[in-house]
Write a protein that holds these residues in place. Structure first.
Motif, PDB file in Angstrom:
ATOM      1  N   GLY A 106       0.815  -1.203   0.000  1.00 34.87           N
ATOM      2  CA  GLY A 106       0.000   0.000   0.000  1.00 34.87           C
ATOM      3  C   GLY A 106       0.848   1.253   0.000  1.00 34.87           C
ATOM      4  N   GLU A 107       1.944   1.239   0.736  1.00 38.94           N
ATOM      5  CA  GLU A 107       2.858   2.388   0.739  1.00 38.94           C
ATOM      6  C   GLU A 107       3.520   2.552  -0.632  1.00 38.94           C
ATOM      7  OE1 GLU A 107       4.116   2.442   5.459  1.00 38.94           O
ATOM      8  OE2 GLU A 107       5.491   1.521   4.020  1.00 38.94           O
ATOM      9  N   ALA A 131      -3.421   0.923  -8.045  1.00 35.69           N
ATOM     10  CA  ALA A 131      -4.326   1.290  -6.945  1.00 35.69           C
ATOM     11  C   ALA A 131      -5.531   0.354  -6.904  1.00 35.69           C
ATOM     12  CB  ALA A 131      -4.779   2.736  -7.102  1.00 35.69           C
ATOM     13  N   TYR A 132      -6.044  -0.001  -8.067  1.00 33.74           N
ATOM     14  CA  TYR A 132      -7.187  -0.910  -8.134  1.00 33.74           C
ATOM     15  C   TYR A 132      -6.805  -2.312  -7.650  1.00 33.74           C
ATOM     16  CZ  TYR A 132     -10.588  -4.073 -10.246  1.00 33.74           C
ATOM     17  OH  TYR A 132     -11.502  -5.080 -10.464  1.00 33.74           O
ATOM     18  N   ASN A 136      -8.376  -4.238  -4.199  1.00 33.45           N
ATOM     19  CA  ASN A 136      -8.910  -5.597  -4.107  1.00 33.45           C
ATOM     20  C   ASN A 136      -8.303  -6.342  -2.928  1.00 33.45           C
ATOM     21  OD1 ASN A 136     -10.627  -6.919  -6.593  1.00 33.45           O
ATOM     22  ND2 ASN A 136      -9.550  -5.073  -7.238  1.00 33.45           N
ATOM     23  N   ALA A 137      -7.002  -6.219  -2.768  1.00 31.38           N
ATOM     24  CA  ALA A 137      -6.333  -6.894  -1.653  1.00 31.38           C
ATOM     25  C   ALA A 137      -6.793  -6.328  -0.314  1.00 31.38           C
ATOM     26  CB  ALA A 137      -4.819  -6.748  -1.800  1.00 31.38           C
ATOM     27  N   LEU A 142     -10.096  -6.952   4.909  1.00 33.08           N
ATOM     28  CA  LEU A 142     -10.711  -6.127   5.947  1.00 33.08           C
ATOM     29  C   LEU A 142     -11.266  -6.993   7.084  1.00 33.08           C
ATOM     30  CD1 LEU A 142     -12.694  -3.484   3.847  1.00 33.08           C
ATOM     31  CD2 LEU A 142     -10.735  -3.054   5.346  1.00 33.08           C
ATOM     32  N   PRO A 143     -11.076  -6.561   8.335  1.00 32.51           N
ATOM     33  CA  PRO A 143     -11.656  -7.316   9.454  1.00 32.51           C
ATOM     34  C   PRO A 143     -13.171  -7.192   9.524  1.00 32.51           C
ATOM     35  CG  PRO A 143     -10.606  -5.307  10.251  1.00 32.51           C
ATOM     36  CD  PRO A 143     -10.266  -5.417   8.802  1.00 32.51           C
TER      37      PRO A 143
END
Length: 264
Positions: A106-107, A131-132, A136-137, A142-143
């Motif tokens: 992400g960074e 970015a797309y 997705n990842a 996500l919790p």
């Protein structure tokens, strides 16, 4: 000699762009130049340079492979050599900050988003594509998600409950249609991403401009009425029967997908 000085010099050997040449030429001088006392640096064995360069190569290669894992289509368009070079530039210019290994991607994507669009040697859509792929990842990991439905019917004066993984993303290119190779269409695109409750896979729904505008309001907690009127105002269109019918169909689809869970 403090451990901090040694660690900082070691880190510089991994991060700095010109470190390989400097280390190969004079490893003691490199460490001394980064705060290690000269007498301690002089005592470094000749094997230290070789080992540090091997470790640097391992770290850079592992990050390159990480980025290729999460950004496969972007990595394919860069090619292995260019991805390695971009990895080295990222490390030299900003270096990873997060303590979570996978989140370094992400960074990297955030860094690339500032740099790649201005690079004429790269496809103009590459930053959006990366970015797309990372979105997705992120949604997949996500919790949140899978919350119990409120059971309340939709009401104009109340916000709606959406699955916790629901995410709206906008791009200047049709990134969701990207194949393993080939160019993308320059097309303003709004996508709703969410994690399927049954298969736990990330799903992507292409939105019309008005559906995207409504979702943008709903995702920040607006009431249903405020979301509808706000979208119409932004798009400069009347809230007529056709619009309301289209939104009713859209909401029914979201409910069938397990995204819209009722009113709050």
């Amino acid at each position: 000699m403090s451990d901090e000085a040694l660690i900082r010099a070691f880190a510089a050997g991994l991060i700095e762009a010109d470190a390989p040449a400097a280390i190969a030429a004079d490893v003691a001088g490199f460490f001394a130049g980064h705060g290690v006392p000269a007498e301690a640096a002089a005592g470094l064995p000749s094997l230290a340079a070789e080992r540090l360069l091997i470790y640097r190569k391992m770290v850079h290669g592992r990050l390159r492979d990480l980025f290729a894992e999460f950004l496969p289509k972007s990595a394919a368009r860069l090619g292995r050599a260019r991805l390695q070079a971009e990895t080295a530039r990222f490390i030299a210019e900003v270096a990873p900050r997060t303590p979570y290994f996978r989140a370094i991607t992400g960074e990297f994507v955030a860094w690339a988003g500032q740099r790649w669009p201005a690079d004429p040697g790269l496809p103009p859509y590459l930053a959006d594509l990366a970015a797309y792929e990372w979105a997705n990842a992120e949604v997949g990991d996500l919790p949140a998600g899978g919350e119990a439905a409120s059971g309340n019917p939709l009401a104009l004066d109340r916000p709606v409950q959406l699955d916790g993984t629901t995410t709206l993303r906008r791009y200047a290119w049709a990134v969701h249609r990207a194949s393993e190779a080939g160019d993308l269409d320059a097309e303003p695109t709004a996508l709703l991403l969410y994690r399927d409750r049954a298969e736990l896979r990330v799903r992507v729904l292409e939105l019309t401009p008005r559906a995207a505008a409504v979702c943008a309001h709903l995702l920040v907690g607006a009431t249903l009425q405020a979301a509808l009127t706000g979208a119409c105002a932004e798009l400069d269109q009347p809230m007529d029967d056709e619009f309301l019918a289209a939104m009713a169909t859209f909401f029914a689809d979201l409910a069938d997908r397990g995204v819209l869970l009722g009113a709050l």
